[in-house]
Design a protein around this motif. Structure first.
Motif, short mmCIF file in Angstrom:
data_model
loop_
_atom_site.label_atom_id
_atom_site.label_comp_id
_atom_site.label_asym_id
_atom_site.label_seq_id
_atom_site.Cartn_x
_atom_site.Cartn_y
_atom_site.Cartn_z
N ARG A 119 4.05 5.45 149.07
CA ARG A 119 2.91 6.20 149.61
C ARG A 119 2.66 7.45 148.78
NH1 ARG A 119 5.32 6.34 155.01
NH2 ARG A 119 4.75 4.44 156.14
N THR A 120 3.73 8.16 148.42
CA THR A 120 3.59 9.38 147.64
C THR A 120 2.99 9.10 146.27
OG1 THR A 120 5.49 10.38 148.76
CG2 THR A 120 4.86 11.31 146.62
N MET A 121 3.40 8.01 145.63
CA MET A 121 2.92 7.70 144.28
C MET A 121 1.54 7.06 144.28
SD MET A 121 6.13 6.23 142.10
CE MET A 121 6.16 4.71 143.03
N LEU A 122 1.27 6.21 145.27
CA LEU A 122 0.11 5.33 145.17
C LEU A 122 -0.92 5.49 146.28
CD1 LEU A 122 2.06 2.05 144.26
CD2 LEU A 122 1.03 3.70 142.69
N GLY A 123 -0.58 6.18 147.35
CA GLY A 123 -1.48 6.28 148.49
C GLY A 123 -2.68 7.17 148.24
N ASP A 124 -3.65 7.10 149.17
CA ASP A 124 -4.84 7.96 149.15
C ASP A 124 -5.61 7.88 147.83
OD1 ASP A 124 -4.34 8.93 151.75
OD2 ASP A 124 -2.92 10.39 150.96
N GLY A 125 -5.72 6.67 147.28
CA GLY A 125 -6.51 6.46 146.07
C GLY A 125 -5.80 6.76 144.78
N ARG A 126 -4.53 7.20 144.85
CA ARG A 126 -3.82 7.57 143.62
C ARG A 126 -3.55 6.37 142.72
NH1 ARG A 126 -1.77 11.39 147.26
NH2 ARG A 126 -0.14 10.00 148.02
N ALA A 127 -3.34 5.20 143.29
CA ALA A 127 -3.07 4.01 142.47
C ALA A 127 -4.30 3.65 141.63
CB ALA A 127 -2.66 2.84 143.35
N ALA A 128 -5.47 3.61 142.26
CA ALA A 128 -6.70 3.27 141.52
C ALA A 128 -7.01 4.33 140.47
CB ALA A 128 -7.87 3.11 142.50
N ALA A 129 -6.81 5.61 140.83
CA ALA A 129 -7.06 6.68 139.86
C ALA A 129 -6.11 6.56 138.68
CB ALA A 129 -6.89 8.04 140.54
N ARG A 130 -4.89 6.19 138.94
CA ARG A 130 -3.90 6.00 137.87
C ARG A 130 -4.35 4.89 136.92
NH1 ARG A 130 2.13 6.83 138.73
NH2 ARG A 130 3.08 6.23 136.75
N MET A 131 -4.87 3.81 137.48
CA MET A 131 -5.31 2.69 136.66
C MET A 131 -6.51 3.08 135.80
SD MET A 131 -3.23 0.23 137.07
CE MET A 131 -4.15 -1.08 136.30
N ALA A 132 -7.50 3.74 136.39
CA ALA A 132 -8.67 4.15 135.62
C ALA A 132 -8.27 5.09 134.49
CB ALA A 132 -9.69 4.82 136.54
N ALA A 133 -7.34 6.01 134.78
CA ALA A 133 -6.88 6.93 133.74
C ALA A 133 -6.16 6.19 132.62
CB ALA A 133 -5.95 7.98 134.36
N SER A 134 -5.44 5.13 132.98
CA SER A 134 -4.71 4.38 131.96
C SER A 134 -5.65 3.66 131.01
CB SER A 134 -3.75 3.39 132.61
OG SER A 134 -4.43 2.25 133.11
N TYR A 135 -6.79 3.19 131.52
CA TYR A 135 -7.77 2.53 130.66
C TYR A 135 -8.40 3.54 129.70
CZ TYR A 135 -7.79 -2.05 132.97
OH TYR A 135 -7.45 -3.30 133.43
N ARG A 136 -8.65 4.74 130.18
CA ARG A 136 -9.15 5.79 129.29
C ARG A 136 -8.13 6.09 128.21
NH1 ARG A 136 -11.07 7.70 134.33
NH2 ARG A 136 -9.27 9.07 134.63
N LYS A 137 -6.86 6.15 128.60
CA LYS A 137 -5.79 6.46 127.65
C LYS A 137 -5.66 5.35 126.60
CE LYS A 137 -0.98 7.96 127.50
NZ LYS A 137 0.23 8.27 128.31
N LEU A 138 -5.82 4.09 127.03
CA LEU A 138 -5.76 2.98 126.07
C LEU A 138 -6.80 3.15 124.97
CD1 LEU A 138 -5.20 -0.14 128.35
CD2 LEU A 138 -3.74 0.54 126.44
N ILE A 139 -7.98 3.62 125.34
CA ILE A 139 -9.04 3.81 124.34
C ILE A 139 -8.75 5.01 123.45
CG2 ILE A 139 -11.48 4.38 124.04
CD1 ILE A 139 -10.97 1.48 124.91
#
Length: 277
Positions: A119-139
């Motif tokens: 919950r602390t790592m991934l809850g409240d939209g944090r998981a999706a935000a983490r994924m979107a940020a990772s795609y930006r980082k890949l570029i």
């Protein structure tokens, strides 16, 4: 689990094979370009890792006549899943890209952590935000690796095609890399997104196994819900990569030329090799 067979249009690839140890495999052939051509079947494939390929899977993959397998997994992935099977007559190259969730500690918590930690790592939209940020980082941080990929595909004397590109699940690192190739080919943006979203089909999804051995429906519903954004292909993730290209370079053409060193002659060579006439 046996894969479903998807019927394709006559201009596309053959119906999908039944692969039992390789997830998310598909021929990218058939996708349309803005100038009316299509990606040639049989030259560009994508999948999850090949570490668990059965003898029947291996025989099928060897029958594709692959020149090169590009493995985008990192050392942690390979330690967890194992190395790819050896395909006779095929060169296997490892070009590590950062994992969307990065860090062995993170995945250890995913596999074994309690609900409160997740919950602390991934809850409240944090998981999706983490994924979107990772795609930006890949570029932004992996231009050298993506440039190497395009250079391999456009070598004058020994091009790396037919090619199979994969990561662990075949969704994020492979998905972004395939999208870059398709942008260079002039494939319509909607078609790139549709291909990316194919990774959500039930028979394609990465099989999550927790430390206690639970998988699928055996995983507690709240944990499953917390993990879902990590294992889904969501169009907003890919669009965050596209937006990063435009924000940083101003256009796809400048990104390919200045960011990835894809010269006009190499881009034309790529199109000649991977597109129908």
């Amino acid at each position: 689990m046996t894969q479903e067979v998807r019927q394709t249009a006559p201009t596309g690839p053959e119906p999908e094979p039944e692969l039992t140890g390789v997830r998310n495999f598909r021929d990218v052939g058939g996708l349309p370009t803005a100038d009316g051509r299509r990606v040639r079947p049989g030259v560009l494939f994508r999948s999850g890792h090949l570490a668990h390929a059965t003898p029947q899977d291996t025989a099928f993959l060897e029958g594709l006549g692959l020149h090169t397998v590009l493995d985008f997994r990192n050392d942690d992935d390979i330690a967890l899943e194992g190395p790819d099977v050896v395909l006779a007559g095929t060169r296997n190259l490892n070009i590590p890209l950062n994992d969307p969730a990065e860090g062995g500690d993170f995945w250890e918590t995913v596999r074994n952590g309690d609900v409160a930690s997740l919950r602390t790592m991934l809850g409240d939209g944090r998981a999706a935000a983490r994924m979107a940020a990772s795609y930006r980082k890949l570029i932004l941080t992996r231009t050298a690796e993506h440039a190497q990929m395009l250079a391999l595909l456009t070598e004058a004397e020994d091009p790396a095609v037919p090619a199979l590109l994969h990561c662990a699940a075949g969704k994020d690192r492979a998905g972004t890399s395939i999208a870059i190739i398709l942008l260079a080919l002039g494939v319509e943006r909607a078609a790139i997104e549709a291909d990316y979203l194919e990774s959500n089909a039930r028979h394609r999804r990465y099989k999550v196994v927790r430390g206690d051995g639970s998988t699928g429906a055996a995983i507690a519903p709240e944990i499953h819900e917390l993990l879902l954004p990590l294992f889904e292909a969501r169009v907003e993730y890919l669009r965050s990569a596209f937006a990063t290209i435009e924000d940083r370079w101003g256009s796809v053409d400048r990104y390919l030329a200045e960011g990835l060193g894809l010269t006009a002659s190499r881009r034309e060579r790529l199109r000649d090799r991977l597109l129908t006439r």
